[in-house]
Structure formats: structure tokens, C-alpha cells
Design an enzyme around this catalytic site. Structure first.
Site, PDB file in Angstrom:
ATOM      1  N   SER A 420       0.841  -1.193   0.000  1.00 58.18           N
ATOM      2  CA  SER A 420       0.000   0.000   0.000  1.00 58.18           C
ATOM      3  C   SER A 420       0.884   1.253   0.000  1.00 58.18           C
ATOM      4  CB  SER A 420      -0.870  -0.041   1.264  1.00 58.18           C
ATOM      5  OG  SER A 420      -1.996   0.760   1.111  1.00 58.18           O
ATOM      6  N   PRO A 421       0.396   2.356  -0.579  1.00 58.41           N
ATOM      7  CA  PRO A 421       1.207   3.579  -0.557  1.00 58.41           C
ATOM      8  C   PRO A 421       1.515   4.006   0.874  1.00 58.41           C
ATOM      9  CG  PRO A 421      -0.849   3.894  -1.785  1.00 58.41           C
ATOM     10  CD  PRO A 421      -0.889   2.527  -1.230  1.00 58.41           C
ATOM     11  N   GLN A 498       1.612   6.669  -6.804  1.00 56.55           N
ATOM     12  CA  GLN A 498       0.442   7.396  -6.317  1.00 56.55           C
ATOM     13  C   GLN A 498       0.747   8.882  -6.425  1.00 56.55           C
ATOM     14  OE1 GLN A 498      -0.602   7.829  -2.072  1.00 56.55           O
ATOM     15  NE2 GLN A 498      -2.555   6.828  -2.540  1.00 56.55           N
ATOM     16  N   TYR A 579      -6.731  15.031   1.607  1.00 55.98           N
ATOM     17  CA  TYR A 579      -5.806  15.822   0.800  1.00 55.98           C
ATOM     18  C   TYR A 579      -6.615  16.577  -0.262  1.00 55.98           C
ATOM     19  CZ  TYR A 579      -2.403  13.246   3.494  1.00 55.98           C
ATOM     20  OH  TYR A 579      -1.698  12.725   4.544  1.00 55.98           O
ATOM     21  N   ARG A 627      -7.827   6.299  -5.328  1.00 51.98           N
ATOM     22  CA  ARG A 627      -8.015   5.987  -3.903  1.00 51.98           C
ATOM     23  C   ARG A 627      -9.045   6.948  -3.313  1.00 51.98           C
ATOM     24  NH1 ARG A 627      -4.161   4.254   1.217  1.00 51.98           N
ATOM     25  NH2 ARG A 627      -4.496   2.199   0.361  1.00 51.98           N
ATOM     26  N   ARG A 721       1.135  -1.558   6.943  1.00 55.08           N
ATOM     27  CA  ARG A 721       2.047  -1.683   8.093  1.00 55.08           C
ATOM     28  C   ARG A 721       2.756  -3.039   8.161  1.00 55.08           C
ATOM     29  NH1 ARG A 721      -2.258   0.106  12.242  1.00 55.08           N
ATOM     30  NH2 ARG A 721      -3.468  -0.944  10.631  1.00 55.08           N
TER      31      ARG A 721
HETATM   32  C1  LIG Z   1       3.621   5.178   7.543  1.00 49.38           C
HETATM   33  C2  LIG Z   1       2.404   5.237   6.711  1.00 49.38           C
HETATM   34  C3  LIG Z   1       2.330   6.121   5.649  1.00 49.38           C
HETATM   35  C4  LIG Z   1       1.196   6.164   4.837  1.00 49.38           C
HETATM   36  N1  LIG Z   1       1.191   6.973   3.735  1.00 49.38           N
HETATM   37  C5  LIG Z   1       0.178   6.883   2.836  1.00 49.38           C
HETATM   38  C6  LIG Z   1       0.257   7.539   1.584  1.00 49.38           C
HETATM   39  O1  LIG Z   1       1.245   8.169   1.253  1.00 49.38           O
HETATM   40  N2  LIG Z   1      -0.811   7.437   0.761  1.00 49.38           N
HETATM   41  C7  LIG Z   1      -1.921   6.724   1.094  1.00 49.38           C
HETATM   42  O2  LIG Z   1      -2.857   6.665   0.331  1.00 49.38           O
HETATM   43  N3  LIG Z   1      -1.979   6.068   2.259  1.00 49.38           N
HETATM   44  C8  LIG Z   1      -0.955   6.108   3.120  1.00 49.38           C
HETATM   45  N4  LIG Z   1      -0.993   5.363   4.271  1.00 49.38           N
HETATM   46  C9  LIG Z   1      -2.153   4.500   4.521  1.00 49.38           C
HETATM   47  C10 LIG Z   1      -1.873   3.081   4.052  1.00 49.38           C
HETATM   48  O3  LIG Z   1      -1.718   3.016   2.654  1.00 49.38           O
HETATM   49  C11 LIG Z   1      -3.011   2.131   4.443  1.00 49.38           C
HETATM   50  O4  LIG Z   1      -4.188   2.549   3.806  1.00 49.38           O
HETATM   51  C12 LIG Z   1      -3.251   2.093   5.955  1.00 49.38           C
HETATM   52  O5  LIG Z   1      -2.026   2.042   6.665  1.00 49.38           O
HETATM   53  C13 LIG Z   1      -4.090   0.890   6.348  1.00 49.38           C
HETATM   54  O6  LIG Z   1      -3.460  -0.317   6.000  1.00 49.38           O
HETATM   55  P1  LIG Z   1      -2.730  -1.279   7.096  1.00 49.38           P
HETATM   56  O7  LIG Z   1      -3.771  -1.568   8.145  1.00 49.38           O
HETATM   57  O8  LIG Z   1      -2.316  -2.474   6.315  1.00 49.38           O
HETATM   58  O9  LIG Z   1      -1.571  -0.503   7.669  1.00 49.38           O
HETATM   59  C14 LIG Z   1       0.119   5.342   5.112  1.00 49.38           C
HETATM   60  C15 LIG Z   1       0.187   4.470   6.194  1.00 49.38           C
HETATM   61  C16 LIG Z   1       1.300   4.392   6.969  1.00 49.38           C
HETATM   62  C17 LIG Z   1       1.354   3.411   8.094  1.00 49.38           C
END
Ligand SMILES: Cc1cc2nc3c(=O)[nH]c(=O)nc-3n(C[C@H](O)[C@H](O)[C@H](O)COP(=O)(O)O)c2cc1C
Ligand SMILES: Cc1cc2nc3c(=O)[nH]c(=O)nc-3n(C[C@H](O)[C@H](O)[C@H](O)COP(=O)(O)OP(=O)(O)OC[C@H]3O[C@@H](n4cnc5c(N)ncnc54)[C@H](O)[C@@H]3O)c2cc1C
Length: 762
Positions: A420-421, A498, A579, A627, A721
Site C-alpha cells: 500500500s502507498p 500514487q 488531501y 483511492r 504496516r
Molecule cells: C507510515 C504510513 C504512511 C502512509 N502513507 C500513505 C500515503 O502516502 N498514501 C496513502 O494513500 N496512504 C498512506 N498510508 C495508509 C496506508 O496506505 C493504508 O491505507 C493504511 O495504513 C491501512 O493499511 P494497514 O492496516 O495495512 O496498515 C500510510 C500508512 C502508513 C502506516
């Protein structure tokens, strides 16, 4: 103790008999308004585990039930002319009358007084009682009388159901689905003795009304159901034993919860039990189990704590509340599945996948759990799924759905896992560097099918923080190209970018500093849909003009051209998390009164303009993802309904897939987290808007990915994560479920052998 149970259903009778056994000196009366053999309903089901629990508490009851019950393992689906059957599900079915008669007989045998045909309106009529058990069912009068104390939370659900019986015997738990000109009906069908089968029919309110069933009497309703399910009934009649019910025989399920479970009325402690305090939808078949377990727990506490009634009652609620909530959540998922099945799944999913979706409806039965129940059926399903996606399985075992390929336009991913981004806040002047090369390199070697960059910003003032990566100059393009080339050269992973603009959430500190708070110095001005600051310390953005829109659209276009030149395989437009593009979509952050504010179509107008401009310059054979924040988690904000509408607009504009995130739009949000918590949005959008989706959010095991993909709730799973903790998450998860068909990088092969051997030993 003097105990009076108001209501002689399973809860009241079982508690009475257990307490009498616990101490024969207890004086116990059960007061029931019906006659001994007069009850509504047919069979009830509960699990083998409930039987084991009952056996420990009163062996004769358990033995008597065991003699009378029907046990079966199989579930059979009849859908669109197909019959699909799977085993290993383990249910017990017994007639409700039979169960009550067993309990009544046991009560009499141990010396409980049973009083029938007596309606109780007032608990104070039993002023000599230490305990008055309000086991008077879902419409409990005692709960209503003390509603200000018990604080019931009652939700009436939209489907209509009728509880009928038939003498046609079925040798499995059957689910029958029939389509009419107004919509779908389903029947839950299970045999509960040698002559009789329960036949519960349900349908959404609007379908029920469209057929005039709101005006039909009982015999007309039965005649309608007999015609509808004629091919399954083989000439047998449907029967009702609810002729005593006032009003329509078609009911709406009521989900009951209470804040408080007991109350001292000045003479006695009034204690809610069974359906009076909680209900669980029949889609999971556990209302009787909960009622019996309430009785067991309260008895256990009296046994353990003695007759300190106040202490016992406090513990009773504390202990039972948690179990009940867990079961109610699972029942809620299952109930919702049956409520939306006609609009979301029946016409969308092929029968094989429909069966899988139905079996996993409560979200409690996972992919690997299905394998334990019926490996042959699951392997057959995995084969069907893989072959549908073009995998030549031959005589071997098919890959599980997580490891099947997925194609969008000219892009084919090797599996369904997406990194994921994730913002890394590690760039200087927007330039990706060696950190990014190593970060993406490691994850590409780690087995995921697709890697996304972090939100890569289209201009310096589009950044969230000074550490965010960008793509507004050629030097940045070349830095990304080096990374994309490495990923393509050394792995099977594909690389997505992204693109985004921070909007009102820009000019803030790095993620591990004070997130979302402005910089200590050197802040840059912000723009957004409207001039509303994100948090109390945030800068107030300027509301964008038409010129701003054109300038920023051009920035997106320029970044898209550079992304294409760098060789990225897919582009994701970041329209989530508050955003800039997201700030237009949400009514909480968009208060504009021009063509870009107001209705969903207006709020989506500029994001769609950006999308179309990007699509026009992005290579035709490469897909674009969008997204979305599918729920704002704040009153007045977007909900899943809006997300479906917005997704449909992007689909019409040419989007290939929707990445279904949620929240982070307003600082005051109140999200409801949990395992796979955002997957319902991916599910709705996929099956209602008819576009491929990515599920994301607390998906952290292969079992989760398999469940989501196999059930058709999403097409890809983004895992964020867990990939920070483990770059080789996909390889490791494959090893954990014993999937050998994934390639490890050749230099790592000896590590693979040891890893798999160690897992095996464990
Ligand atoms: C450190 C970090 C940075 C993130 N940066 C972005 C981002 O740049 N763009 C985005 O769409 N989501 C971002 N997210 C959200 C993640 O893509 C994801 O949607 C969210 O962490 C839930 O997934 P997970 O439960 O597997 O962590 C970020 C998440 C984390 C933990
Ligand atoms: C269609 C349908 C299918 C179901 N299928 C299943 C299933 O498969 N498995 C399962 O476990 N559960 C099932 N249930 C739920 C199950 O029937 C209940 O959860 C269970 O009966 C709860 O037991 P109870 O003792 O709390 O309440 P009830 O069984 O409702 O008993 C309450 C009793 O109190 C009496 N009463 C009410 N008010 C008064 C009064 N004022 N004075 C005197 N007496 C009064 C009533 O006559 C009744 O006998 C189903 C329910 C429905 C509607």
C-alpha cells in the site's frame, strides 16, 4: 432464595432448573402466558459446542435433547439452477416445542413450579421474590417498564421474514434463492425431527410490498411461498403455527442490546435474560444458545459467589456482555449479508463464488477454516477460481486465490498483494534517493505483486512535509526510473505511482514528529476546496479559484507524463484522506457554492477533470486506480452510499480500479477499527458500482487476503504496516499456508529452505 422467572422460554426454564438443582431449597416458579404445548416457531439450531456446555450442567437435559435432535454436517445451496454442497459444518437442530417440553419436564422433575396461561404485567406482584428473571422474550414488558434503567437499544431491520414448516425432509441445511419480477427471496431450511423441516423465508421490505404481501393474510402468504418454492417442496405444503400472532405473520428482526442488565425494584432484583436483553439474527442461528448460556453463567456465578446477589449480577453482566457482543457482531454481518444479497451478490456473483460468499458471511469462518471443514470442496473452489483467472492447474493443486494473477488493461500482476502507498518522509526536495531504492527493492524481492510509491507530490507546495517525494522535475523522474528499473529487472513485481496534492493538510511535520501539525518555520501557503483549517493549530487554506484548478491540473498532467517516462505500470490518483482532491469530494471540507460544491456530482467535478486530464496522457494500455475515503466517520460527511456514487462517476470517466480506504478527512473523525475493517467498502463498490476494487486496512494474514479475494469482496488487497515490519511479508505468508508456487529470489533460496523447514517443525 425465592426466584420467579417471567416467561417460560429456553432462558427462563433452563435457569429455573439449574438453580433448583444448585440448591433444592430455592423456591422457584416459572410463569408463562401460553399453554404448555403452545408455542410459535419450528426448529432451532445450535452448535455441537453448546451441547457440550449443556452436558456439563445438566446431563439429563442434554441426554434428552440428544435423543430428540437432528445432527447434520452439510450446507447445500440452491441458486440459479445449481446445487452446491459442502460439509463439515456441524449443527444440531431440535423442534422448539420439543426443546421446551424437555425443559418443562426437567423443571417438574426437580421441583420447579410451572404456572401456565398467566400473563404477567407487573414484577411487583412477586414482592416476596429475591430474583425476578425477565425471560419474557424479545418484546419483554419488564424491559419496557424499566426502560430508563435498562436503556435498551433496539434496531428494527429492513428484511421481512416468516417462520414456516413443512413435512418435506431435507438432508442438509439448505439455502434456497428464488428470483421474482420484483427481487430475490431466500429460504433457510433445516430438518429438526423425523417429520418436520423449518422453512424461514425472507426478503427485503420493498420486494415484500411489491408482491402485495403487506396486504396478504396468513393463508395467502403461505400460498405465495408454496408457489415460489414449489420446485423444492415436491408438492408438500408449507405450514404455520403462528396463527395466534396478531398482525402480519411476516416479521422484522429486532436487534436488542441493553446498557444495564439488572435493576432493584425495591423488593426484588429484576434480571434480564435471553432475548429480553439481547437478540441474534437467525442467519447465525444462536439466539437459543445465548439464552441457555445466560442461564448457565448466572447459575455458575451463584455457585461460585454464594448468594451475594448484587455482586453476582454485576459479574453476570460483565462476563456475558463480552460473549454476547462477539456473537452479535458475527450475527450482524450474517444478517446484513442476507439483507443485501439480492442487490449486491445474487446477480453479480457466479454460483461457486456465491456459495463461498455465503459460507463466509459472518466473517468468522475463514478460508483456512473452510479447508478444515471440507478440504475437497475448498480445493475444488480454488481450482475453479484459478482456472477462471487463466491459471492452467492441470492435475496439480490450484493456488489459493491470493496467488492467482490479476489483469487490468495491459497489466498482469502475479498475485493479489499490493504494498500500500506509504509516506516515508525520507526525500530531500522531493527527490527519491537510496533509501527509496532499498525500501522498494526489498519489498519487490519480498513477493508482493504490486508496489505503490508513497503519495508523490505534483509540485513543491503539494507536499505534506518537507520529506515527501515528488515528481515535478526531470531529476525526480530519473530517480524514480532507477527504482522502477531495479524492480522490473530483479523481480516479478510491478510498480505503481500514487500522485497527489496535500491541500489543506500540507506544510506539516514528518510522520514521526508531530503529525499534521505545522512546521516550526518555513511554512508554505495552502489551498483547499474551501477555507477551512484542518486542526486548531493548522494554517487556514485559501479556497481554490478556477485558475488554481487549471494550474494544479497541469501539474498532475506533467507528473503523469514523467511517471509514464519513468516506466511505472499503474498510476493511482490520491483522492482520499482529506488531501486536496479528497477535500473537494467531502461535504465536510467542501462548502463551495459554485459548480464545484454542493451535490456529489458537483463535488466530484474537479477531481474528475484532473482524472480525465491524467487519463488523456497516461498510456492507454496502463490502468489508473483512484483511492477514495469511502467514509468520513463524522456526521454530515460522506458515507459508503456516497462512495458508491463517486466510484461510479470515476468508473464512467475511465477508472480501472478503486482503492477503498476511509477517513482522515477531518480531525474530529470517529472511525470504527477492526480486522479488515474497510473491506465492506471495497465489497459494496465492487458489487454495486461494478468496478474492480482494492481492499485495505488491517489485512495482515494470508487467510484474510484469501477470504476477501475468494468471496469477491475485492480484487486486490493492499497491505501497509505489515510491509514495514516485514519486506518479505508475501513470501512468508505463502510459506505459512504451505503455498510453494511462489518464486523466491534465487540468491535467497537456501534461506527459503530453512524458513519452511522451521515452520513445518513448529
Ligand atoms: C507510515 C504510513 C504512511 C502512509 N502513507 C500513505 C500515503 O502516502 N498514501 C496513502 O494513500 N496512504 C498512506 N498510508 C495508509 C496506508 O496506505 C493504508 O491505507 C493504511 O495504513 C491501512 O493499511 P494497514 O492496516 O495495512 O496498515 C500510510 C500508512 C502508513 C502506516
Ligand atoms: C425465525 C426465527 C428463527 C430462529 N431460529 C433460531 C435458531 O435456529 N437457533 C436459535 O438458537 N435461535 C433461533 N431463534 C431465536 C430463538 O427462538 C430465541 O433466541 C430464543 O427462543 C430466546 O429464548 P428466550 O427464552 O429468551 O425467549 P423466548 O423463547 O421468546 O421465550 C419467552 C417466553 O416468555 C413468554 N412471555 C412473554 N411475555 C410474557 C408475559 N408478559 N407473561 C408471561 N409470559 C410471557 C412467551 O410466551 C415465551 O414463551 C429464532 C428466532 C426466530 C424468530
Amino acid at each position: 432464595m425465592r426466584i420467579v422467572c417471567i416467561g417460560g422460554g429456553p432462558a427462563g426454564l433452563y435457569f429455573a432448573l439449574l438453580m433448583k438443582q444448585l440448591d433444592p431449597a430455592n423456591r422457584i416458579t416459572v410463569v408463562e402466558r401460553n399453554r404448555p404445548y403452545d408455542t410459535f416457531g419450528w426448529g432451532v439450531v445450535f452448535s455441537d459446542a453448546t451441547m457440550d456446555n449443556m452436558r456439563q450442567w445438566d446431563r439429563p437435559t442434554a441426554d434428552a435433547i440428544e435423543v430428540a435432535f437432528n445432527h447434520w454436517d452439510d450446507i447445500e445451496l440452491h441458486f440459479k439452477g445449481r446445487c452446491i454442497r459442502s460439509g463439515g459444518h456441524g449443527f444440531v437442530g431440535i423442534g422448539r416445542k420439543k426443546l421446551l417440553n424437555i425443559l418443562q419436564a426437567r423443571c417438574e422433575a426437580v421441583g420447579v413450579e410451572l404456572v401456565f396461561e398467566t400473563e404477567v404485567d407487573d414484577d411487583t406482584a412477586y414482592a416476596d421474590a429475591d430474583l425476578v428473571i425477565a425471560s419474557d422474550g424479545v418484546n419483554s414488558r419488564l424491559r419496557q417498564k424499566y426502560a430508563d434503567v435498562f436503556q435498551p437499544d433496539i434496531v428494527t431491520r429492513p428484511n421481512r421474514f416468516i417462520w414456516l414448516g413443512t413435512n418435506k425432509l431435507f438432508d442438509a441445511f439448505n439455502f434456497l434463492f428464488e428470483k421474482t419480477e420484483h427481487g430475490w427471496f431466500q429460504a433457510h431450511v433445516y430438518k429438526f425431527d423425523d417429520q418436520t423441516t423449518t422453512f424461514i423465508i425472507e426478503t427485503p421490505e420493498h420486494v415484500w410490498q411489491a408482491h402485495g404481501l403487506d396486504r396478504a393474510d396468513l393463508s395467502q402468504s403461505i400460498a405465495f411461498c408454496e408457489r415460489l418454492f414449489a420446485q423444492h417442496l415436491d408438492g408438500h405444503a408449507l405450514m404455520s403455527n403462528a396463527r395466534h400472532l396478531r398482525g402480519s405473520a411476516w416479521l422484522n428482526f429486532q436487534r436488542v442490546r441493553c446498557r444495564q442488565w439488572s435493576h432493584y425494584n425495591g423488593h426484588s432484583h429484576v434480571v434480564l435474560m435471553g432475548d429480553a436483553v439481547h437478540t441474534a439474527h437467525f442467519a447465525i442461528g444462536s439466539g437459543t444458545k445465548l439464552a441457555l448460556e445466560d442461564a448457565i453463567e448466572l447459575t455458575r456465578l451463584f455457585k461460585q459467589t454464594g448468594n451475594d446477589v448484587k455482586a453476582v449480577l454485576a459479574q453476570y453482566q460483565a462476563v456475558r456482555e463480552i460473549d454476547v457482543l462477539r456473537l452479535q457482531n458475527a450475527a450482524w454481518n450474517a444478517m446484513e449479508w442476507f439483507e443485501v444479497v439480492g442487490t449486491r451478490y445474487c446477480d453479480q456473483l457466479p454460483p461457486e463464488q456465491f456459495m463461498y460468499s455465503m459460507l463466509t458471511r459472518s466473517q468468522r469462518i475463514s478460508h483456512e477454516n473452510l479447508r478444515l471443514r471440507d478440504a475437497a470442496w475448498l480445493e475444488g473452489y480454488e481450482r475453479w477460481f484459478a482456472e477462471r483467472d487463466g491459471v492452467a492447474v492441470g492435475g496439480g493443486r490450484a493456488p489459493s486465490p491470493m496467488f492467482t494473477p490479476f489483469t487490468l488493461r495491459g497489466l498482469t500482476l502475479a498475485n493479489r498483494v499490493v504494498v500500500s502507498p506509504m509516506a516515508m518522509y525520507s526525500a530531500a526536495d522531493g527527490l527519491a534517493n537510496d533509501f527509496h531504492l532499498v525500501h522498494f527493492g526489498a519489498r519487490a524481492l519480498g513477493g508482493a505483486g504490486l508496489l505503490y510509491t508513497e503519495m508523490t507530490c505534483v509540485s513543491p507546495d503539494a507536499r505534506i512535509t518537507p520529506g515527501c517525494a515528488g515528481l515535478w522535475n526531470d531529476e525526480q523522474g530519473a530517480a524514480w526510473q532507477r527504482i522502477v528499473d531495479f524492480v522490473h529487472r530483479r523481480s516479478r513485481a510491478k510498480m505503481g505511482i500514487q500522485l497527489g496534492h496535500a491541500g489543506r493538510k500540507g506544510s506539516t511535520q514528518l510522520g514521526w514528529q508531530q503529525i499534521d501539525e505545522p512546521l516550526a518555520g518555513g511554512n508554505w501557503p495552502l489551498v483547499s476546496a474551501s477555507a477551512i483549517a484542518y486542526g486548531p493549530n493548522s494554517q487556514t487554506p485559501r479556497a481554490m479559484t478556477r485558475d488554481d484548478m487549471q494550474r494544479i491540473t497541469a501539474d498532475f498532467v506533467a507528473a503523469t507524463r514523467r511517471a509514464a517516462a519513468a516506466g511505472f505500470d499503474i498510476l493511482e490518483l490520491h483522492c482520499a484522506h482529506g488531501y486536496l482532491l479528497s477535500s473537494f469530494l467531502s461535504p465536510l471540507t467542501n462548502r463551495r457554492d459554485d459548480d464545484y460544491g454542493g451535490s456529489v456530482a458537483n463535488r466530484a467535478r474537479w477531481p474528475l477533470e484532473v482524472f480525465s486530464a491524467v487519463r488523456a496522457v497516461w498510456p492507454h494500455d496502463k490502468p489508473i486506480s483512484v483511492r477514495l475515503s469511502c467514509h468520513d466517520w463524522f456526521p454530515g460527511g460522506n458515507t459508503a452510499d456516497d462512495a458508491v456514487a463517486i466510484a461510479a462517476l470515476f468508473k464512467a470517466a475511465g477508472a480501472d480500479i478503486i482503492d477503498c480506504s476511509s477517513g482522515q478527512v477531518v480531525a474530529e473523525q470517529k472511525p470504527v477499527y477492526g480486522r479488515m475493517w474497510q473491506t465492506p467498502f471495497a465489497d459494496r463498490i465492487r458489487n454495486e458500482a461494478g468496478i474492480a476494487t482494492v481492499a485495505v486496512g488491517s489485512i495482515f494474514e494470508a487467510d484474510h487476503v484469501n477470504m476477501v479475494i475468494a468471496a469477491g469482496r475485492a480484487d486486490l488487497c493492499a497491505v501497509a504496516r505489515p510491509h514495514l515490519a516485514d519486506p518479505a511479508w508475501t513470501l512468508h505468508e505463502a510459506a505459512k499456508i504451505g503455498f510453494e508456487g511462489i518464486a523466491w529470489p534465487e540468491p535467497y533460496l537456501s534461506g527459503r529452505a530453512q524458513y519452511e523447514t522451521n515452520l513445518h517443525r513448529k
